[in-house]
Design an enzyme around this catalytic site. Sequence first.
Site: not given
Lengths: 237, 237, 237, 237
Positions: D28-29, D76, D97, D99, D122, D173, D231
Site C-alpha cells: 500500500g502507499n 514506491s 493505493h 490491497h 454518499d 489488481h 451535513y
Amino acid sequence: MLLESLRRQVLHANQEIARRGLAPHTFGNASGIDRGGSEPLVVIKPSGVDYTAMTPADLVVTNLDGKIVEGSLRPSSDLDTHTLLYREFPEIGGIVHTHSEFATSWAQAGRPIPCLGTTHADYFHGPVPVTEPLTAEEVTEAYVRNTGAVIVRRFRSGNLSPVAVPGVLVAGHAPFAWGKTPAEAVEHADVLEYIARLAFRSILLQASESGIPPYVSEHHYLRKHGPKATYGQAKHG
Amino acid sequence: MLLESLRRQVLHANQEIARRGLAPHTFGNASGIDRGGSEPLVVIKPSGVDYTAMTPADLVVTNLDGKIVEGSLRPSSDLDTHTLLYREFPEIGGIVHTHSEFATSWAQAGRPIPCLGTTHADYFHGPVPVTEPLTAEEVTEAYVRNTGAVIVRRFRSGNLSPVAVPGVLVAGHAPFAWGKTPAEAVEHADVLEYIARLAFRSILLQASESGIPPYVSEHHYLRKHGPKATYGQAKHG
Amino acid sequence: MLLESLRRQVLHANQEIARRGLAPHTFGNASGIDRGGSEPLVVIKPSGVDYTAMTPADLVVTNLDGKIVEGSLRPSSDLDTHTLLYREFPEIGGIVHTHSEFATSWAQAGRPIPCLGTTHADYFHGPVPVTEPLTAEEVTEAYVRNTGAVIVRRFRSGNLSPVAVPGVLVAGHAPFAWGKTPAEAVEHADVLEYIARLAFRSILLQASESGIPPYVSEHHYLRKHGPKATYGQAKHG
Amino acid sequence: MLLESLRRQVLHANQEIARRGLAPHTFGNASGIDRGGSEPLVVIKPSGVDYTAMTPADLVVTNLDGKIVEGSLRPSSDLDTHTLLYREFPEIGGIVHTHSEFATSWAQAGRPIPCLGTTHADYFHGPVPVTEPLTAEEVTEAYVRNTGAVIVRRFRSGNLSPVAVPGVLVAGHAPFAWGKTPAEAVEHADVLEYIARLAFRSILLQASESGIPPYVSEHHYLRKHGPKATYGQAKHG
C-alpha cells in the site's frame, strides 16, 4: 547447544504462526534446516507445547532420517513430512505448516487456488496446487511421510519448482509453505492465507477461474524473481 | 462450600466461552458433574450473570433431577438439558452450550457438518450431527428437557457414541459440546466452531459433502482415540 | 442543563454504538425521549461529532417537532426520523440507528431477515421487516422524515407491534432499532446485527426461508414477553 | 527539508493505511501533491519501508515526471501510477493505493461495485468502476504508468469525474482512491473497503445489481456535494 541461531529463527517462525493467527490451538509447526555441516540437521518445534512458553532449548534437532540428535521433547508429529520435503527440495531452508482458515477451506474443497490477482502473482507462479488424496495404502504404510510424498508427486507431475511455487494445499488437510529461511516460509504461509481469502471472495463473485492474463502474471513473477528484479529497499511497496 | 475444585473448573469454562468469543451477551453456559459422591452433583452457571463478575460462590449446585443443593441464584435456564445429558451419557463430565456463530449458522440451516478435513476427523468421528426439531408436544411439555431428549434420540438412532462425537447441533437453535471435564468440553466447543467455519467456506467452494476418504478419517480418529495414540507431549502439533 | 440523566444514557448508547463496532466513522446515532414533562423532549447526538470526544453537554434537546430546546450544536441529520418514530410509536423510549455490516447488507438486498433460530425468536417476533423504498416524491418532499414514514407504514400494513418487533431494515439504507430505553435500543441493534450474521450464513447454507416452526418461535417469544416470563436473574443464560 | 507539512500529511495517510488494516505487509502507499510552487511536487512513501519506522524525512519528493527532487530512498514502485493520475486529474491532491481485502476481491472478479445503498451514494456517484485489463503491449512498455493510463481511460470513456467518483478498481489488481488531500484519500479508501464488504454480502443475498433508485442516490450525492450541502458540524451523523 547445537545450532543456536537456527533454533532462534525456528522459534520465531513458530511464534509468528500464532501471532498472525495462522493456526488455532497448537495446529501448526515450523522448522529450519542447516545444510552446512557434515550432516544436514533439522530444527523443529516439539509436539504439543504452547508457543508462548517455548524456548530455543525446547526445540528438537534431528537428522534427515528423523533421528533425534539433540532434544528431550518429542518432535512435532509432522516431522516426517518436513524431512521428506527437505530431502526432495534441496532449494528450501524452512518449512511452515499451518491450519490457516481460508487456505484450509480450499484444501478441504480439493481445489487449487487460481491466480486471480497481482499479489498472488508476486508470490506464486501459477495456481497454488492441491495434492491428490493419499491412497489407503499410503495412509497405512506411513501417513506423515506420505503426506510429503503426495506433495512431491504433485510438484513432479506438474513440473513445478518449489522456488516458483512456495507452498501447496494438502487435499482434505491444510497448507504447507516453505522458503529459503524459516522467516520466509512463514511469510509465504501468511501470504498464502491472504490470497486464499481474496480468491474465496472473488470466486463467490463469479471471477473466471482462468485468472489474470499470463503476460500480467509473468510480469509480476519476473519483477520479483527475474534477473532485473525492481523492488524497493526491501520488498513490494 | 461444596465442590470447590469443580466450581473453579466450571467458572473457568464459562469464562473461556466469553474469552474465545463463543457466545455473545450471556448466551452460553458451562457445567460440570461430580459423579463420585453418594449422589451425583452438577455445578452450573447461574442465569443471566455477567461472566466477568462471576465468582465460584455464584455457581449453583444441583442434583441430577435439577433440585438445588447449594446456591442462592437461579441456575441457567438450560439446566434441564444439562441434567438430562448427564443422566443419559454417563461417560461425560462437562457440558458447554454456546451460540458460536458458524456452528449456530449450520444449526439454523438444519444441516450436519460433513467431515471435510483432518482437524474435524481428529475430534469428531463422522459428521457433526444435527437433531430433529422438537415436536409441538415436546415444546409444550418440557422445552428445555426435551432439547436434551432430541439430542439423545439423535445419538441413539444414529448409533453414535458421545465419546466419539463430542458435540451436536440442535436444529434451529445452537450447538452443545461435552467432554470428560468442563475444560475438555469448552475445547470441543471451540474446535466445533473452527470446523464449522472451515466447512462453511469449503461448501461454498463446492466441496463434496462426502468428505475425506473414510480410511483417512479413521486414521486421524484412531491416532487420538485408539490404543496406539501417537500424539505429542500433550496434543496435536 | 435539562435532562442530565437522559443525556448520560443517550451519550452512553452512542458510545456503545462505537464500542460494539455497529457503525464505522460517525454513521450512527442514538436518542432517547422523556415523555414525563409538560412536553415530550428528545435528547439526540449532535451531527458529525466524534464519539470519543462527546460529553453530555454536546447533546441536543429538541421537542417532537424537532425544534431545538437546548444545545448549541446541530442535531443529527437523522433527527426527523427519530421524532417521527417517537410520535408514532408511543411505547418506545430510545432509538438507535446504525450501519452495522450484516444488517445493512440485508437492507441493501431489500430482504427481510427470516426467523431461523431461537436467538432471533427471543428478540424479534417474526422476520425482521424491510421497508419499501421511498418514492421519488417522498425523497423530494422530506427525505429524513419520510424515512420514518416508510418504517411506520411497514408496521401498520403488516400489523406489527414495535414492542414485539424492536427494529427494522430501511431498504437500500440501514437498520433502525429501538427499545424502552436508549440502552435497550442499543442492545436490540446489537442483537439485530448478530442475527443478521447468522442468517446470512444459514441462507448461504440453503436454510429454508420458512424458518423454525411457529410453535418454537412462539415459545421463545413468550418466555421473554409473556405473562410467565421465566428468564434468570437478568436475562437469557 | 521541502514540504514539511505535506510530508507529515502523507506520512499520516500511510500510517492510517496500516492502522485501518487496508493493506497487509507493505502492500500500500499514499502520496500527496503540492501544486502551489513553480513546479508541482509529489511527496510519496519510499518503497518497502515499514510504516511503523517511517519518519517524514524518509519520504521521497519527486516532480510530475517522477524525477527525485529530494530523498535518499527509492520511491514506491507505484510512483508512475501516482504521477500520471496527478497529471490527468488536476482536481486531486492525494492518492492512496491499498490491497484492502473486499475491494481487491471485486477487482479480482473484474466487477464494478454496484450502488446498493446510501453510504455508497454518499461517497461515490454511481458504481465504483473497474478498469479494463492492461494489454500485453502496455505491460511490456510501462506497466506502472499504464496502470494509471487504464484508470484514466476508464474515466474518460465513462465520462466520469474524479471528484464524483473518488476511486477505482484496477482489474486483477487492487483499488486506488483519491481526494482533495491525502487524509481525504485515505478516508475514501476506507469507505471503499466498507462498501465493498456490504456489496459482497448483499450480492450473495441476491440483491439486484440495478441498485437503489437513481432519485435516492442523487439525493445522497447532492446533500454532500451539491450547493445546499446539509451535513452536520463535520460530516454524516
